[in-house]
Write an enzyme that holds these catalytic residues in place. Structure first.
Site, PDB file in Angstrom:
ATOM      1  CG  ASN A  16      29.978  14.846  14.659  1.00 45.18           C
ATOM      2  OD1 ASN A  16      31.059  14.985  15.201  1.00 45.18           O
ATOM      3  ND2 ASN A  16      28.902  14.603  15.350  1.00 45.18           N
ATOM      4  CG  ASP A  17      25.528  15.529  14.658  1.00 43.03           C
ATOM      5  OD1 ASP A  17      26.234  14.779  13.993  1.00 43.03           O
ATOM      6  OD2 ASP A  17      24.910  15.168  15.675  1.00 43.03           O
ATOM      7  CD1 TRP A  41      32.416  12.463  16.958  1.00 46.25           C
ATOM      8  CD2 TRP A  41      33.325  11.355  18.684  1.00 46.25           C
ATOM      9  NE1 TRP A  41      31.603  12.649  18.048  1.00 46.25           N
ATOM     10  CE2 TRP A  41      32.133  11.979  19.120  1.00 46.25           C
ATOM     11  CE3 TRP A  41      34.064  10.624  19.596  1.00 46.25           C
ATOM     12  CZ2 TRP A  41      31.666  11.880  20.429  1.00 46.25           C
ATOM     13  CZ3 TRP A  41      33.603  10.517  20.910  1.00 46.25           C
ATOM     14  CH2 TRP A  41      32.410  11.143  21.310  1.00 46.25           C
ATOM     15  CG  PHE A  76      27.133  14.501  22.637  1.00 41.14           C
ATOM     16  CD1 PHE A  76      28.507  14.671  22.702  1.00 41.14           C
ATOM     17  CD2 PHE A  76      26.641  13.198  22.572  1.00 41.14           C
ATOM     18  CE1 PHE A  76      29.376  13.575  22.707  1.00 41.14           C
ATOM     19  CE2 PHE A  76      27.504  12.096  22.575  1.00 41.14           C
ATOM     20  CZ  PHE A  76      28.867  12.280  22.643  1.00 41.14           C
TER      21      PHE A  76
END
Ligand code: FRU
Length: 443
Positions: A16-17, A41, A76
């Site tokens: 993802n990001d 995820w 994260f």
């Protein structure tokens, strides 16, 4: 060595990001949220890729992964900074209060706490996940300052000899806020101020704040900014900002724009390129994985790099010159087009005209650019199948990039960008096409 051109895709499994995007010691480094075991995820690692030109990407081994009590359940999102020749990566460290016994990659009841941490590397290639990490901002226990769970995604920058950090957060999961910390050495941080605007969703993720000339731009990804029950309700925004470094006072007085009107884009991050341009990359969300010959089933890809500029109070996202010159070989004979490689279509549409790219339809209606993917996005009932830009004031110049599962449309020199994920595009073009361009090296 696994490679990607133009768009960085998951090296297999899940991404993802974008994280830690930086030009460092002669190379662009792009890290990203990565679950390396399945195309879903899960416990987050930072995957890693490098490029010399923002076009050709080479995948490298995973750079950051859980080793500490405070980051045991996930690394994260975060950002990168060069200081005294070292590469400093800042990230949010996640610790579950207890794990879901049927899926240890998720927290039971989604209960977890988040602190901020960093890891240093002397060359951008070696990361000692045991020795070189440090927790820099502990879990917030003061709700007035920040939420103990949802405070994350440190974006760090240097300005006039001081270091600043902006974090995404929330007021009781009801309203997005951002929190500012400051440091004189990029290691020890003190809380300074926060922005509670009330207009930015319920939780604000991946904030970014930067200067372009005399302007400041804020980008962020508020959750539930579109509250219509459709995928996706969380979306990336940008707005002109006023920011006072001394007090970390932020205000966002004007209207916001979507960073991308296809509304598949999320979690954007920017930094300056080798020539000082402000460049942004973002994550294109995909509802299901793709099979490929060169990697295991993969889900998630990045946009191409886009240059952020401000003109007359409007934020533009333009084609990066490196991409522009790479995708510049005009095909004299359309029959030559190899649909399995990236290609680019340039066209100027009139109100009644359209372009159809393998079933993906682009047209103008009531001065608005519209895209309809219903024929190439069949199985997903709750997703948006059509997208539109704001009004274009009679000018419809489109620069369109097609690469496997992504179509990116730059309208009127990047005034608006509309990008979509598509599946199984047909090898067929119709409608108004002025020019087809490809990369000479791929011919
Ligand atoms: C945004 C986000 C971030 C977080 C990361 C976790 O997509 O939720 O806020 O750091 O993804 O993977």
């Amino acid at each position: 060595m696994l490679k990607d051109t133009l768009h960085l895709k998951a090296p297999g499994n899940w991404i993802n990001d974008p994280n830690g995007f930086i030009y460092y010691k002669g190379k662009y480094h792009l890290f990203y949220q990565h679950f390396p075991y399945a195309p879903v995820w899960g416990t987050m690692h930072w995957g890693h890729a490098v490029s010399e030109d923002l076009v050709h990407w080479e995948h490298l081994p995973i750079a950051v992964f859980p080793t500490k009590e405070y980051d045991q359940n996930g690394i994260f999102s975060g950002s990168a900074l060069e200081k005294d020749g070292e590469l400093l990566l800042y990230y949010s460290a996640v610790k579950y209060l207890s794990v879901d016994e049927n899926n240890i990659h998720c927290a039971e009841g989604d209960d977890y706490v988040t602190s901020q941490a960093m890891i240093r590397s002397y060359d951008g290639f070696h990361f000692d996940n045991w020795k070189d990490k440090k927790e820099i901002i502990p879990v917030s226990r003061v709700e007035e300052i920040a939420h103990s769970k949802h405070t994350r995604d440190p974006k760090v920058w240097e300005e006039d000899g001081m270091y600043y950090m902006i974090l995404g957060s929330t007021i009781a999961e009801k309203a997005g806020r951002v929190v500012f910390y400051r440091s004189s050495d990029a290691v020890h941080w003190e809380y300074v101020n926060q922005y509670r605007g009330g207009r930015y969703g319920r939780i604000l993720e991946c904030p970014d704040l930067f200067k372009i000339g005399n302007d400041r731009v804020f980008m962020g990804s508020p959750m539930y900014i579109l509250d219509d029950g459709k995928e996706y309700m969380h979306n990336a925004l940008c707005a002109l900002a006023e920011f006072e470094p001394k007090t970390c006072d932020l205000s966002l007085p004007g209207k916001y724009q979507f960073v991308d009107y296809g509304l598949d884009l999320y979690a954007v991050q920017s930094n300056v390129d080798a020539d000082g341009r402000r460049v942004m990359i973002g994550w294109m969300r995909m509802p299901c994985e793709v099979q490929a010959d060169d990697r295991s089933d993969w889900n998630g890809m990045m946009t191409q790099p886009r240059v952020v500029e401000v003109e007359d109070g409007h934020i533009y996202f333009k084609v990066h010159p490196a991409v522009d010159s790479y995708m510049s070989k005009v095909l004299e004979d359309d029959e030559m087009l190899d649909f399995t490689k990236p290609y680019r279509i340039q066209t100027r549409l009139a109100p009644h005209e359209f372009v159809d790219i393998g079933g993906y339809r682009i047209y103008i209606e009531e001065d608005i650019l519209k895209a309809d993917r219903s024929k190439v996005f069949k199985h997903y009932k709750n997703h948006r199948l059509t997208s539109d830009t704001p009004k274009l004031e009679g000018r419809y110049e489109l620069d369109i990039f097609v690469n496997g599962n992504i179509i990116e449309i730059f309208a009127n020199g990047g005034r608006y960008v509309l990008s979509n994920i598509v599946y199984d595009l047909r090898h067929q073009l119709s409608g108004k096409i002025d020019k087809i361009m490809v990369a000479a090296e791929l011919l």
